[in-house]
Design a protein around this motif. Sequence first.
Motif, PDB file in Angstrom:
ATOM      1  N   ASP A   9       0.830  -1.049   0.218  1.00 60.40           N
ATOM      2  CA  ASP A   9      -0.102   0.098  -0.082  1.00 60.40           C
ATOM      3  C   ASP A   9       0.830   1.260  -0.059  1.00 60.40           C
ATOM      4  N   THR A  66     -11.074   5.388  -1.914  1.00 62.25           N
ATOM      5  CA  THR A  66     -10.650   5.864  -3.022  1.00 62.25           C
ATOM      6  C   THR A  66     -10.973   7.586  -3.218  1.00 62.25           C
ATOM      7  N   THR A 123      -2.470   0.942  -4.478  1.00 59.98           N
ATOM      8  CA  THR A 123      -3.015   2.030  -3.628  1.00 59.98           C
ATOM      9  C   THR A 123      -4.505   2.221  -4.056  1.00 59.98           C
ATOM     10  N   ASN A 124      -5.193   2.814  -3.211  1.00 62.50           N
ATOM     11  CA  ASN A 124      -6.578   3.236  -3.514  1.00 62.50           C
ATOM     12  C   ASN A 124      -6.647   4.773  -3.870  1.00 62.50           C
ATOM     13  N   ALA A 149      -6.451   3.046  -7.929  1.00 65.25           N
ATOM     14  CA  ALA A 149      -7.625   2.604  -7.755  1.00 65.25           C
ATOM     15  C   ALA A 149      -8.405   2.899  -9.319  1.00 65.25           C
ATOM     16  N   ALA A 155     -10.405  -1.540  -7.058  1.00 64.27           N
ATOM     17  CA  ALA A 155      -9.892  -1.145  -5.609  1.00 64.27           C
ATOM     18  C   ALA A 155      -9.884  -2.239  -4.430  1.00 64.27           C
ATOM     19  N   LYS A 156      -9.037  -2.124  -3.693  1.00 64.88           N
ATOM     20  CA  LYS A 156      -9.222  -2.742  -2.156  1.00 64.88           C
ATOM     21  C   LYS A 156     -10.495  -2.232  -1.403  1.00 64.88           C
ATOM     22  N   HIS A 184      -8.627  -2.784   5.008  1.00 66.46           N
ATOM     23  CA  HIS A 184      -8.777  -2.761   3.876  1.00 66.46           C
ATOM     24  C   HIS A 184      -7.683  -3.756   3.162  1.00 66.46           C
TER      25      HIS A 184
END
Length: 229
Positions: A9, A66, A123-124, A149, A155-156, A184
Amino acid sequence: MTISALLFDKDGTLFDFARTWNGWSMSVLTGLAEGDAERLAAMAAAISYDLDVAAFRPDSIVIAGTNAEVAERLSPFVPQMSEEALAAHLIQTAGQAEIAQAVPLAPFLDGLKARGLKVGVMTNDGESSARSHLSRSGVLERFDMVIGADSGFGAKPDPDPLLAFCSHTGADPKTTAMVGDSRHDLIAGRAAGMRTIGVLTGMATRADLEDLADVVLPDIGHIPDWLDR
């Protein structure tokens, strides 16, 4: 333990969350409010940002959400922009934020690459701001893949973008570890069949992460020692 790849992340993991985003967010919210104190307070409440101490609360959507999700929360209080324009504004300004590395990233990543590990970022945040942060930190080229994202994989906490990293690099999910500071991140890692490493450079506590993590570390700098155990 066999680990062939590490997927990180970004915010709260590679970069210290509070030192990077608390001050930036006050500046962005103030600009969007255009001098209207009531709008400022409403926006801060919508994303759980404490104006008195200029810091996010642990339940803020900004921590793991996001840009589109954050824009959706803020949009009712930003009549001067469409929701889509607001999301783009957040991505653009985020790319210019002053970033605080969780540990010196260049030597840390060089050490991982010397072990023959694949390394990536999921990464978001938007991919463009992620690339900007990594480039400004002098480490963009050290990553085998950078996914945001908005990169087209989702996205996570969905596992799809994590599996896209494995597909791109040839890494086996079973020997890949997802490294993150939020639930997440770790939910996504578990769903992808990966090992999971929690770090405490975000807003989550050890208690928040430990049920989803194979290990919880103070920061990413402790990963090499964990790999050697």
